[in-house]
Design an enzyme around this catalytic site. Sequence first.
Site, short mmCIF file in Angstrom:
data_model
loop_
_atom_site.label_atom_id
_atom_site.label_comp_id
_atom_site.label_asym_id
_atom_site.label_seq_id
_atom_site.Cartn_x
_atom_site.Cartn_y
_atom_site.Cartn_z
N CYS A 175 38.48 16.77 14.78
CA CYS A 175 39.18 17.71 15.64
C CYS A 175 39.62 16.96 16.89
O CYS A 175 38.85 16.19 17.47
CB CYS A 175 38.21 18.84 16.00
SG CYS A 175 38.69 19.77 17.45
N ASP B 236 2.78 10.43 2.97
CA ASP B 236 3.76 11.35 3.53
C ASP B 236 3.04 12.40 4.39
O ASP B 236 2.76 13.51 3.95
CB ASP B 236 4.52 12.03 2.38
CG ASP B 236 5.80 12.67 2.86
OD1 ASP B 236 6.13 12.52 4.05
OD2 ASP B 236 6.47 13.31 2.04
N LYS C 191 11.10 2.85 -0.59
CA LYS C 191 11.01 4.28 -0.88
C LYS C 191 11.14 4.55 -2.39
O LYS C 191 11.81 3.81 -3.10
CB LYS C 191 12.13 5.04 -0.14
CG LYS C 191 12.15 4.82 1.37
CD LYS C 191 10.91 5.34 2.06
CE LYS C 191 10.96 6.83 2.33
NZ LYS C 191 11.83 7.23 3.42
N CYS D 125 38.59 25.60 16.77
CA CYS D 125 39.47 25.75 17.94
C CYS D 125 40.94 25.68 17.58
O CYS D 125 41.80 25.83 18.45
CB CYS D 125 39.13 24.71 19.01
SG CYS D 125 39.64 23.04 18.58
N CYS E 251 41.22 22.24 13.03
CA CYS E 251 39.81 22.51 13.30
C CYS E 251 39.54 24.00 13.09
O CYS E 251 40.21 24.84 13.70
CB CYS E 251 39.49 22.10 14.73
SG CYS E 251 37.84 22.62 15.23
N TYR F 244 -4.32 2.65 8.62
CA TYR F 244 -3.57 1.54 8.05
C TYR F 244 -3.02 0.58 9.11
O TYR F 244 -2.33 -0.37 8.80
CB TYR F 244 -2.44 2.03 7.16
CG TYR F 244 -1.51 3.03 7.80
CD1 TYR F 244 -0.71 2.69 8.88
CD2 TYR F 244 -1.44 4.35 7.33
CE1 TYR F 244 0.12 3.60 9.48
CE2 TYR F 244 -0.61 5.27 7.92
CZ TYR F 244 0.18 4.89 9.00
OH TYR F 244 0.99 5.80 9.60
N GLU G 99 0.85 -1.19 0.00
CA GLU G 99 0.00 0.00 0.00
C GLU G 99 0.88 1.24 0.00
O GLU G 99 2.04 1.17 0.41
CB GLU G 99 -0.88 -0.01 1.26
CG GLU G 99 -0.06 0.18 2.53
CD GLU G 99 -0.74 -0.33 3.78
OE1 GLU G 99 -1.06 -1.53 3.83
OE2 GLU G 99 -0.92 0.49 4.70
N LYS H 284 2.87 4.54 0.95
CA LYS H 284 3.36 5.14 2.19
C LYS H 284 2.98 6.61 2.12
O LYS H 284 3.53 7.37 1.31
CB LYS H 284 4.86 4.96 2.31
CG LYS H 284 5.41 5.54 3.61
CD LYS H 284 6.85 5.09 3.83
CE LYS H 284 7.36 5.46 5.21
NZ LYS H 284 7.41 6.90 5.44
N CYS I 283 37.22 22.15 22.55
CA CYS I 283 36.73 22.72 21.29
C CYS I 283 35.31 23.24 21.52
O CYS I 283 34.41 22.47 21.84
CB CYS I 283 36.72 21.67 20.19
SG CYS I 283 35.98 22.29 18.65
S1 IVH Z 1 2.71 0.94 9.01
C1 IVH Z 1 4.97 -0.69 12.90
N1 IVH Z 1 1.70 1.89 6.81
O1 IVH Z 1 5.57 5.73 7.93
C2 IVH Z 1 4.91 0.29 11.79
N2 IVH Z 1 3.12 3.32 8.07
O2 IVH Z 1 8.41 5.14 8.52
C3 IVH Z 1 3.52 0.72 11.47
N3 IVH Z 1 3.35 5.57 7.15
O3 IVH Z 1 5.48 6.13 11.40
C4 IVH Z 1 3.50 1.69 10.36
N4 IVH Z 1 2.05 5.27 5.41
O4 IVH Z 1 3.78 7.44 10.00
C5 IVH Z 1 2.50 2.15 7.86
N5 IVH Z 1 0.69 2.62 4.86
C6 IVH Z 1 1.47 2.86 5.90
C7 IVH Z 1 2.09 4.11 6.09
C8 IVH Z 1 2.91 4.30 7.19
C9 IVH Z 1 2.80 6.13 6.05
C10 IVH Z 1 4.28 6.25 8.07
C11 IVH Z 1 3.96 6.13 9.53
C12 IVH Z 1 5.17 5.54 10.18
C13 IVH Z 1 6.22 5.83 9.16
C14 IVH Z 1 7.32 4.80 9.26
#
Ligand code: IVH
Length: 706
Positions: free
Chosen positions: A447, A130, A324, A432, A429, A236, A126, A128, A453
């Site tokens: 350093c 942002d 990612k 310092c 450095c 989610y 699914e 991710k 420092c």
């Molecule tokens: S599952 C145990 N599903 O990504 C982990 N996270 O880098 C449960 N996020 O803190 C997270 N979309 O804020 C999950 N479909 C998705 C997500 C998601 C965004 C974020 C979430 C988490 C961060 C982790």
Amino acid sequence: MANAPDVATLNKDEARTELARLAAVIAAANEAYYRKDSPELSDAEFDALKQRNAAIEAVFPDLKRPDSPSEQVGAAPSDGFQKVTHRVPMLSLGNAFDDEDAREFDRSIRKYLGLGDEAPLAYTAEPKIDGLSLALRYEDGSLVYAATRGDGREGENVTANARTIEDIPQSLTNAPAVLEVRGEVYMSHADFAALNERQQEDGGKTFANPRNAASGSLRQLDPRVTAARPLRFFAYAWGDLSAPLAETQYGAIARLAELGFSTNPLTERCDGSDALLTHYRKIEAGRATLGYDIDGVVYKVDDLALQTRLGFRSTTPRWAIAHKFPAETAWTRLEAIDIQVGRTGALSPVARLTPVTVGGVVVSNATLHNEDYIAGRDANGAPIRDGKDIRVSDWVQVYRAGDVIPKVADVDLSKRPDDAAPYQFPEVCPECGSVAIRDDGDAVRRCTGGLICPAQAVEKLKHFVSRAAFDIEGLGAKQVEQFFTDGWIKEPADIFTLEARFGAGDTPLSDREGWGRKSAENLFAAIEERRTIPLNRLIFALGIRHVGESAAMLLARHYGGWDRFETAMSGAVIGQGEVWEDLTAIDGVGQVMATSLVTTFQQEREREVIWRLSEMLNVEDVEAPDTAGSPVAGKTVVFTGTLEKMTRAEAKARAEALGAKVSGSVSAKTDLVVAGPGAGSKAKKAEELGIEMIDEDGWLELIEAG
Ligand code: IVH
């Protein structure tokens, strides 16, 4: 309300009922006010209800409800948000940056579970999102609180704000009695653009990207501001639960959708890594037309029983990963190279750039890593960027991925000015004047000034007050820098004598520019509050090289208390002896980290600084997790022979989660040997030493009984 009984005449049961009634009436009034924009009560009526609620709570403080209106609605507490402790920690995800990482994720899961390469293994994939994560707790179907992730253990109570978000149901039908739903708060591109336009017209602050806008909007002290911001929510995941939602991840998401949550329509069930990658490409191809920001695809093992078996590393689950999207890039001019000195003395080159937009964010600084990177070679001397070096006034490519600091990735030689000279990396450095040296095999020049420092000292202090360390409200990097410059705070212990020195007298803090009586009092109170600190936070706060947040937790769990930790570090001999063996036997603590720890505690100056600090504090012991009642807590266990119901890795991880120490060899210190078919010399040795020996079934019975 005219005939509501006088508060003074209420008995306890009546008070409880009345508080419940008031909570419901006030919540409904809020809903009308914030969400429907059509108030049903006058301000005076509303205030009277809240006053009545507060009056009853004052007489019966123990009856105060978790969703008490006095905590949530109307004006939030003036000093920010209340804290909420997450009953199930909110963790983050490990990352995969390319297809190979994603395949490796699948392979490692199969290995852990003892599944063949071709065995079916279902995942969900699914987007991710942002945004920022939010936990919503429902009890008996009513939203009790909403909390941000915070540091994963403790977040901010943003209930009043969350109630203003359309996608978040206020109540649920047919839900488990306790249900904590987790998901992401985000803002669409269109809403973000409109918000920024509005802000600009009103002379308000504009936001760099939709995520910042979402975060800034959710964390508003006045929920009316949040209500005016178009936030959305995708569910989610989940935390605390009184009954399972389903047997699979996919089923659980479907259940959340049935309960009325928005779930992402691009969630799909995939068998094996090829199917995951196919879905990744589909999501990536559609990314630009989604209308909201996503920064990758999350893969999760579908079967929840397998998720449980896979469990967690210190901060991330083994059963999920974020694949990612590749970073975004842009070209611009390198105007200068500055050297920053970090808390461990590392000299880090920073590129000063002609500002350029990279993936929607204006970038004017980027990292150049180290001197080899600038010169166009890697740590082994092999060419990178085909050996092209980077020079001031070059035309360079900047690259940005998620939250990571932007990097200079490439250089365009055709645009290099004739007079551009190779960059000379400093050997002293810049802060310092101490010699800066590179150890063999270290890419970084450091350093040698240590705490003399000023740059190292101030960076150490900034780290000390940072969020995962002491996290002192009102004492951020900026304030630390000012106090350091003026000589008010030279080392961590000075923070805890600040009030004694500058609470009153000729030069009180409250007279300083930018401070007043109230803010000074608040700072002193915040410092006082942190005088009591959990051991893991203190260890992390010391800023010792190689000791990050999760290592600090491992050390804290191992040693339990400050005195034991301090005695071990000061008494250890590098490379030998029992204390050293014990330290390096901690899973996750290697020779390099152990050397760094012991060296720090045995340098006179560092040791004095640490000692003066520890004198100021009450350090809370840290217990190993979830081992109360565990039949194997504190025991040293050896697995030998073939295990049939689980892999070695799984056996080890489960034993450790129950507080056992898993060792590879049998000795007099071994408490228990788990022997499967084919056990040889280790079983024999255990017999000779008279150590208890059981088979795999016996082991499972033992740990399941706990
Ligand atoms: S599952 C145990 N599903 O990504 C982990 N996270 O880098 C449960 N996020 O803190 C997270 N979309 O804020 C999950 N479909 C998705 C997500 C998601 C965004 C974020 C979430 C988490 C961060 C982790």
